[in-house]
Design an enzyme around this catalytic site. Structure first.
Site, short mmCIF file in Angstrom:
data_model
loop_
_atom_site.label_atom_id
_atom_site.label_comp_id
_atom_site.label_asym_id
_atom_site.label_seq_id
_atom_site.Cartn_x
_atom_site.Cartn_y
_atom_site.Cartn_z
N PHE A 1 -0.31 6.98 16.02
CA PHE A 1 -1.51 6.65 14.93
C PHE A 1 -2.38 5.51 15.48
CE2 PHE A 1 -1.82 4.69 10.80
CZ PHE A 1 -2.60 5.41 10.37
N ASP B 1 -13.15 8.36 6.44
CA ASP B 1 -13.48 9.13 7.71
C ASP B 1 -13.44 10.28 7.00
OD1 ASP B 1 -13.39 7.22 9.85
OD2 ASP B 1 -11.09 7.21 9.52
N GLU C 1 0.99 -1.23 -0.08
CA GLU C 1 0.02 -0.04 -0.23
C GLU C 1 0.91 1.37 0.00
OE1 GLU C 1 -3.33 -0.09 2.50
OE2 GLU C 1 -2.95 2.05 3.25
N HIS D 1 -0.50 -7.95 3.33
CA HIS D 1 -0.86 -6.78 2.93
C HIS D 1 0.11 -5.57 3.62
CE1 HIS D 1 -2.75 -3.48 0.76
NE2 HIS D 1 -2.93 -2.93 1.93
P1 FAD Z 1 -17.55 0.37 7.32
O1 FAD Z 1 -17.26 -1.02 7.10
O2 FAD Z 1 -18.67 1.05 6.80
O3 FAD Z 1 -17.56 0.56 8.75
C1 FAD Z 1 -17.75 1.58 9.51
C2 FAD Z 1 -18.21 1.55 11.06
O4 FAD Z 1 -19.56 1.43 10.93
C3 FAD Z 1 -17.73 0.28 11.65
O5 FAD Z 1 -17.76 0.73 13.00
C4 FAD Z 1 -18.72 -0.60 11.57
O6 FAD Z 1 -19.10 -1.63 12.32
C5 FAD Z 1 -20.01 0.42 11.39
N1 FAD Z 1 -20.82 -0.25 10.10
C6 FAD Z 1 -20.58 -0.70 9.15
N2 FAD Z 1 -21.65 -1.08 8.31
C7 FAD Z 1 -22.60 -0.32 9.11
C8 FAD Z 1 -24.07 -0.19 8.59
N3 FAD Z 1 -24.69 -0.56 7.53
N4 FAD Z 1 -24.92 0.53 9.57
C9 FAD Z 1 -24.31 0.59 10.76
N5 FAD Z 1 -22.84 0.71 11.26
C10 FAD Z 1 -22.24 0.10 10.18
N6 FAD Z 1 -9.38 5.53 5.33
C11 FAD Z 1 -9.20 6.42 4.28
O7 FAD Z 1 -9.70 7.52 4.56
N7 FAD Z 1 -8.65 5.98 3.08
C12 FAD Z 1 -8.20 5.10 3.02
O8 FAD Z 1 -7.39 4.80 1.67
C13 FAD Z 1 -8.10 4.01 3.74
N8 FAD Z 1 -7.65 2.78 3.58
C14 FAD Z 1 -7.65 1.73 4.48
C15 FAD Z 1 -7.33 0.54 4.04
C16 FAD Z 1 -7.40 -0.42 4.88
C17 FAD Z 1 -6.94 -2.08 4.54
C18 FAD Z 1 -8.11 -0.29 6.15
C19 FAD Z 1 -8.32 -1.65 7.29
C20 FAD Z 1 -8.33 0.80 6.65
C21 FAD Z 1 -8.30 1.98 5.74
N9 FAD Z 1 -8.89 3.11 5.96
C22 FAD Z 1 -8.59 4.31 5.16
C23 FAD Z 1 -9.40 3.58 7.13
C24 FAD Z 1 -11.18 3.59 7.16
O9 FAD Z 1 -11.51 4.19 6.07
C25 FAD Z 1 -11.76 3.65 8.44
O10 FAD Z 1 -11.28 2.59 9.41
C26 FAD Z 1 -13.06 4.15 8.36
O11 FAD Z 1 -13.46 4.61 9.96
C27 FAD Z 1 -13.96 2.65 8.42
O12 FAD Z 1 -14.11 2.48 7.08
P2 FAD Z 1 -14.77 1.15 6.59
O13 FAD Z 1 -14.55 0.87 5.23
O14 FAD Z 1 -14.15 -0.11 7.27
O15 FAD Z 1 -15.99 1.37 6.95
#
Ligand code: FAD
Length: 279
Positions: free
Chosen positions: A208, A101, A10, A257
């Site tokens: 972090f 976020d 990444e 990864h």
């Molecule tokens: P989601 O899967 O949507 O979950 C977010 C939160 O809401 C969780 O607490 C989950 O339990 C809850 N939730 C999920 N679906 C629902 C629903 N339908 N109803 C109610 N609650 C729900 N961030 C960036 O800004 N840019 C990046 O490029 C980036 N890359 C990342 C790569 C990896 C491999 C990882 C692990 C994280 C990355 N992040 C990145 C961080 C990530 O965006 C944050 O952790 C963010 O807060 C959650 O994203 P998510 O896609 O996991 O969210």
């Protein structure tokens, strides 16, 4: 280590010409480890929309397999569709689909769109063109109300059409193995690839980790905080993370990864210590 694992790297999109040159040099060296793909992050709230898309399409022209990270951020459907079209046209076939976020200081300017909705949106508009990766959290997402809820929402991302998951980094392999077992019990049978964060600057890592909910084991923190020489931190970091990778792969993890932070040495040293052959 028994087998050569599936590897991915990444990057974040560079802001300067110097950063861009560094990323290219890093890519050049890491390419030798024959990764499945590289990925490029997306700034919180879509703040790197253009820089991410530009570097992805540029790297794609060199023929490498590259996956942009994508979230709705504050964008509308039309903007996200435009990006998907651009990626398709440039031969991108994998996306890391996220909720993301909001950038700090922006408050709730826009409603964040959950990742399962983005996955469904991508499937609706582009069918099976993209392999979709989603995020998973062996130590549980910091906003989650419960362990079971988080797994249920991860299952929702697979039900919406995701193919595999990449995890937040962690230093306790048991957290990963337990998580994968719980996922299997919840009916998730897709690959969940552990995210690996090399340790170079411990102060930055500790800060972090507090924000993203990744736990640093007490013994590791105590040891790291006792060191004054950065070389000692890097040496222990290499040893600890190499052991972690070995344990994960030997225990059945489907790949690794790496969060490279656009630096070549920390990741390359771990791969060499693991005995991953360079091509
Ligand atoms: P989601 O899967 O949507 O979950 C977010 C939160 O809401 C969780 O607490 C989950 O339990 C809850 N939730 C999920 N679906 C629902 C629903 N339908 N109803 C109610 N609650 C729900 N961030 C960036 O800004 N840019 C990046 O490029 C980036 N890359 C990342 C790569 C990896 C491999 C990882 C692990 C994280 C990355 N992040 C990145 C961080 C990530 O965006 C944050 O952790 C963010 O807060 C959650 O994203 P998510 O896609 O996991 O969210």
């Amino acid at each position: 280590m028994t087998d050569t694992p599936r590897i991915s790297f990444e990057f974040f999109p560079p802001k300067t010409e110097e950063g861009r040159n560094k990323l290219y040099a890093t890519r050049e060296v890491l390419q030798a480890f024959d990764p499945d793909f590289f990925s490029v992050t997306y700034g919180a709230g879509g703040t790197t929309r253009d820089t991410t898309a530009n570097i992805v399409t540029e790297l794609r022209r060199d023929g490498i397999s590259i996956a942009p990270h994508l979230s709705f951020g504050g964008d509308n459907e039309e903007t996200v569709l435009g990006l998907l079209e651009r990626y398709k046209e440039s031969g991108v076939d994998r996306i890391v689909a996220l909720r993301g976020d909001m950038p700090s200081g922006m408050g709730a300017v826009a409603q964040l769109v959950y990742a399962n909705e983005l996955v469904a949106f991508i499937r609706r508009h582009t069918g099976d063109h993209f392999h979709l990766e989603v995020a998973a959290y062996p130590e549980i997402h910091p906003e989650s109300e419960s362990y079971d809820d988080d797994i249920r929402y991860l299952k929702g991302k697979f039900d919406a059409g995701a193919n595999s998951a990449l995890t937040q980094y962690f230093y306790n392999p048991d957290a990963y193995f337990f998580f994968v077992d719980q996922c299997a019990k919840a009916g998730i049978d897709a690959p969940i690839v552990p995210g690996i964060m090399p340790i170079t600057n411990f102060t930055n890592l500790a800060r972090f980790s507090r924000n993203c909910g990744a736990e640093i084991p007490r013994w590791l923190r105590q040891r790291m905080e006792s060191y004054r020489d950065p070389a000692d931190i890097r040496k222990l970091g290499l040893e600890v993370v190499t052991d972690l990778c070995e344990t994960l792969i030997d225990g059945g993890a489907p790949g690794l990864h790496f969060y490279t932070m656009n630096q070549v040495n920390p990741t390359a040293e771990i791969l060499k210590a693991l005995g991953v052959a360079e091509k």
